[in-house]
Design an enzyme around this catalytic site. Structure first.
Site, PDB file in Angstrom:
ATOM      1  CG  HIS A   1       9.802 -21.985   8.024  1.00  0.00           C
ATOM      2  ND1 HIS A   1       8.793 -21.802   8.933  1.00  0.00           N
ATOM      3  CD2 HIS A   1      10.941 -22.008   8.754  1.00  0.00           C
ATOM      4  CE1 HIS A   1       9.306 -21.713  10.147  1.00  0.00           C
ATOM      5  NE2 HIS A   1      10.603 -21.830  10.066  1.00  0.00           N
TER       6      HIS A   1
ATOM      7  CE  LYS B   1       2.556 -21.055  11.801  1.00  0.00           C
ATOM      8  NZ  LYS B   1       3.643 -20.241  12.325  1.00  0.00           N
TER       9      LYS B   1
ATOM     10  CE  LYS C   1      13.384 -25.035  10.265  1.00  0.00           C
ATOM     11  NZ  LYS C   1      14.227 -23.866  10.530  1.00  0.00           N
TER      12      LYS C   1
ATOM     13  NE  ARG D   1      -3.676   0.383   2.512  1.00  0.00           N
ATOM     14  CZ  ARG D   1      -4.976   0.318   2.279  1.00  0.00           C
ATOM     15  NH1 ARG D   1      -5.535  -0.832   2.018  1.00  0.00           N
ATOM     16  NH2 ARG D   1      -5.726   1.386   2.317  1.00  0.00           N
TER      17      ARG D   1
ATOM     18  CE  LYS E   1       6.977 -18.830  20.027  1.00  0.00           C
ATOM     19  NZ  LYS E   1       7.974 -19.063  18.975  1.00  0.00           N
TER      20      LYS E   1
ATOM     21  CG  ASP F   1       3.344 -20.205  16.398  1.00  0.00           C
ATOM     22  OD1 ASP F   1       3.153 -19.596  15.332  1.00  0.00           O
ATOM     23  OD2 ASP F   1       4.432 -20.178  17.011  1.00  0.00           O
TER      24      ASP F   1
ATOM     25  CG  HIS G   1       6.528 -25.507  11.957  1.00  0.00           C
ATOM     26  ND1 HIS G   1       6.305 -25.198  10.638  1.00  0.00           N
ATOM     27  CD2 HIS G   1       6.600 -24.315  12.600  1.00  0.00           C
ATOM     28  CE1 HIS G   1       6.257 -23.876  10.494  1.00  0.00           C
ATOM     29  NE2 HIS G   1       6.429 -23.320  11.674  1.00  0.00           N
TER      30      HIS G   1
HETATM   31  C1  BG6 Z   1       7.136 -20.005  13.004  1.00  0.00           C
HETATM   32  C2  BG6 Z   1       6.390 -19.700  14.275  1.00  0.00           C
HETATM   33  O1  BG6 Z   1       6.299 -20.671  12.100  1.00  0.00           O
HETATM   34  O2  BG6 Z   1       8.248 -20.800  13.282  1.00  0.00           O
HETATM   35  C3  BG6 Z   1       7.304 -19.032  15.283  1.00  0.00           C
HETATM   36  O3  BG6 Z   1       5.285 -18.856  14.003  1.00  0.00           O
HETATM   37  C4  BG6 Z   1       8.564 -19.833  15.476  1.00  0.00           C
HETATM   38  O4  BG6 Z   1       6.625 -18.843  16.521  1.00  0.00           O
HETATM   39  C5  BG6 Z   1       9.195 -20.200  14.148  1.00  0.00           C
HETATM   40  O5  BG6 Z   1       9.451 -19.064  16.257  1.00  0.00           O
HETATM   41  C6  BG6 Z   1      10.355 -21.162  14.329  1.00  0.00           C
HETATM   42  O6  BG6 Z   1      11.039 -21.330  13.106  1.00  0.00           O
HETATM   43  P1  BG6 Z   1      12.576 -21.723  13.081  1.00  0.00           P
HETATM   44  O7  BG6 Z   1      12.875 -21.911  11.626  1.00  0.00           O
HETATM   45  O8  BG6 Z   1      13.315 -20.591  13.710  1.00  0.00           O
HETATM   46  O9  BG6 Z   1      12.708 -22.982  13.878  1.00  0.00           O
END
Ligand code: BG6
Length: 488
Positions: free
Chosen positions: A178, A148, A182, A51, A335, A235, A240
């Site tokens: 993602h 996501k 890896k 924007r 975390k 999350d 993941h």
């Molecule tokens: C993200 C989450 O998808 O993955 C985050 O939203 C998290 O909360 C992150 O910190 C972790 O990714 P990586 O690649 O650092 O392990």
């Protein structure tokens, strides 16, 4: 390490949300690295849209600053940077309105691979997909990339899939997780299916249990508004950890091709034993970090003193199929834990009969540890004789393989995003989630979340810098097992 670069066709990549954090941190530096690696054909263009009012020059200056911050030092010669920046354009665009779309149309070329990366709030996914169809910019071969959160639960994930499906067929939709980009995650498939050694042992007869840990030392880093609604389950687990579980547990696909792999992953998710109100207390643990060791509490960081959101979750999952019946998969993520560590540990059963009875009861036995981060690598824990004259005493040693040491530096490994973006251009969906997979994952996690809500229990507090709540340790101890330590 000399890595082979698979050439791609010239492309037009449109980034929606090009002034945002993901574009700055990951997408633009990733593209830059691919160009340095020789994978981005000179005719390719990256068109940023957002924007904000920016000229091409201002957008390039912003991208340049992002490279300074996030691209490796060695690649940053002025000439290479200039070549990359020259391939960037900017179009100011109102994602859901009329402004900017005509100009975007002018910039797109008919003879290039066309990809739209929606690096925007998920509430905009459906609307942008619709505008792309209405304006005719979405050609039958163009690709759309989303990431996501893909929904908040099964119902919203279904709605999103339906919205995307109005303008794009499944083979055009690239849903990024993602973790699938890896290096070690893909290596998991190579280890399993390119070696005859492990596959005969990869089942409930020989595997006692599997542990999947994704531990982070960071807190919620200013993402409280999103995270407090999501929690660790939405999350991290729904996406993941679920993907890691699938790749560990799936049957060998007939070939290494997108749908063959995704069919097998889907079967795993659908075979997960349901966890509802009756099972949730016994099979899951929720935690939330309190203040300590110089860190604020989760509730303070989230700005919600009464928050019941979990920043840690551990689950004892079961897969009800022939291969895995009776072998639990323990998952945990959280975390503000002791270290950043992601690993999959396949713990094998003890030998059927021990001729060394009465010795070293504390031994773990054979375990295959697949380390995703940091220091990607593989370790096989073996039991050997403790050297020396002390008689037949046993000890455990690692057979260790660090990718960095063996293959010459993990700096050479592409980041997850750069790999995934190039897969989009190539049209390879193997490392992307299919719509039915995402829905199946929600179908498993929704009842767990609903059960927590119904029972109204609060997450167990845990100290920053530790390994999560005591209850998570108990989840294993009850089964006479234990987690591997979370160590950097
Ligand atoms: C993200 C989450 O998808 O993955 C985050 O939203 C998290 O909360 C992150 O910190 C972790 O990714 P990586 O690649 O650092 O392990």
């Amino acid at each position: 390490m000399v890595s082979r670069v698979i050439p791609v066709e010239p492309f037009d990549l449109v980034i929606f949300g090009a002034t945002g954090d993901l574009a700055r941190r990951k997408i633009l530096p990733g593209l830059f690295r691919r160009m340095v690696a020789g994978q981005m054909p000179p005719e390719s263009r990256v068109i940023g849209t957002a924007r904000r009012e920016l000229t091409d020059a201002e957008f390039r200056a912003m991208a340049d600053a992002a490279l300074s911050e996030f691209a490796p030092e060695a690649d940053r010669t002025p000439e290479i940077r200039a070549t990359f920046l020259d391939r960037l354009d900017y179009v100011r665009l109102d994602a859901l309105g009329a402004e900017g779309w005509d100009e975007l149309a002018v910039r797109l070329r008919p003879d290039c691979v066309r990809a739209f990366y929606l690096s925007v709030a998920p509430t905009l996914f459906g609307g942008i997909a619709q505008r792309l169809t209405e304006t005719g910019l979405a050609t039958p071969d163009s690709r759309i990339v989303v990431e996501k959160p893909l929904g908040h639960d099964l119902a919203s994930a279904r709605a999103l899939n339906a919205q995307l499906a109005r303008g794009f067929s499944e083979r055009q939709i690239y849903r990024i997780d993602h973790y699938l980009g890896k290096e070690t995650v893909q290596n998991l498939m190579a280890i399993r299916f390119a070696n005859a050694l492990f596959e005969p042992l990869w089942n409930a007869r020989h595997v006692d249990h599997v542990q999947i840990t994704v531990a982070e030392s960071i807190g919620i880093e200013g993402r409280g508004a999103y995270y407090d609604r999501a929690g660790a389950m939405r999350d991290m687990v729904q996406n993941h950890l679920m993907q890691l579980l699938c790749l560990t547990a799936m049957e060998p696909p007939a070939k290494f091709a997108a749908d063959a792999v995704r069919d097998e992953k889907l079967k795993v998710i659908r075979s997960l034993e349901p966890i509802g109100v009756a099972e949730v207390a016994e099979r899951t643990v929720r935690g939330q970090y309190r203040a300590g060791n110089g860190f604020a509490s989760y509730a303070e960081e989230a700005g919600n003193p009464d928050s019941r959101t979990e920043s840690f979750v551990a689950i004892k999952a079961g897969i009800a199929n022939w291969r895995w019946s009776g072998t639990p998969f323990y998952l945990r993520t959280g975390k503000r834990l002791r270290a950043r560590l992601s690993e999959i540990v396949v713990v094998f059963r003890d030998p059927p009969h021990s001729i060394f009875s009465g010795q070293n009861q504390a031994l773990h036995g054979n375990a295959l540890i697949i380390r995703l981060q940091p220091d990607e690598g593989i370790t096989l824990m073996m039991t050997i004789k403790d050297p020396g004259p002390g008689g037949m005493r046993l000890t455990e040693v690692p057979l260790d393989m660090s990718f960095a040491e063996t293959l010459g530096g993990s700096g050479a490994l592409p980041d997850a995003y750069e790999r995934l973006i190039m897969d989009v251009i190539r049209g390879d969906q193997t490392l992307f989630m299919r719509g039915d997979e995402v829905e199946a994952a929600w179908a498993w996690t929704d009842p767990i979340i609903a059960a927590w809500e119904e029972l109204g229990t609060r997450p167990a507090p845990y100290d920053p810098g530790g390994s999560g709540p005591e209850d998570a340790l108990m989840l294993m101890h009850r089964d006479h097992r234990r987690w591997r330590e979370i160590e950097a």
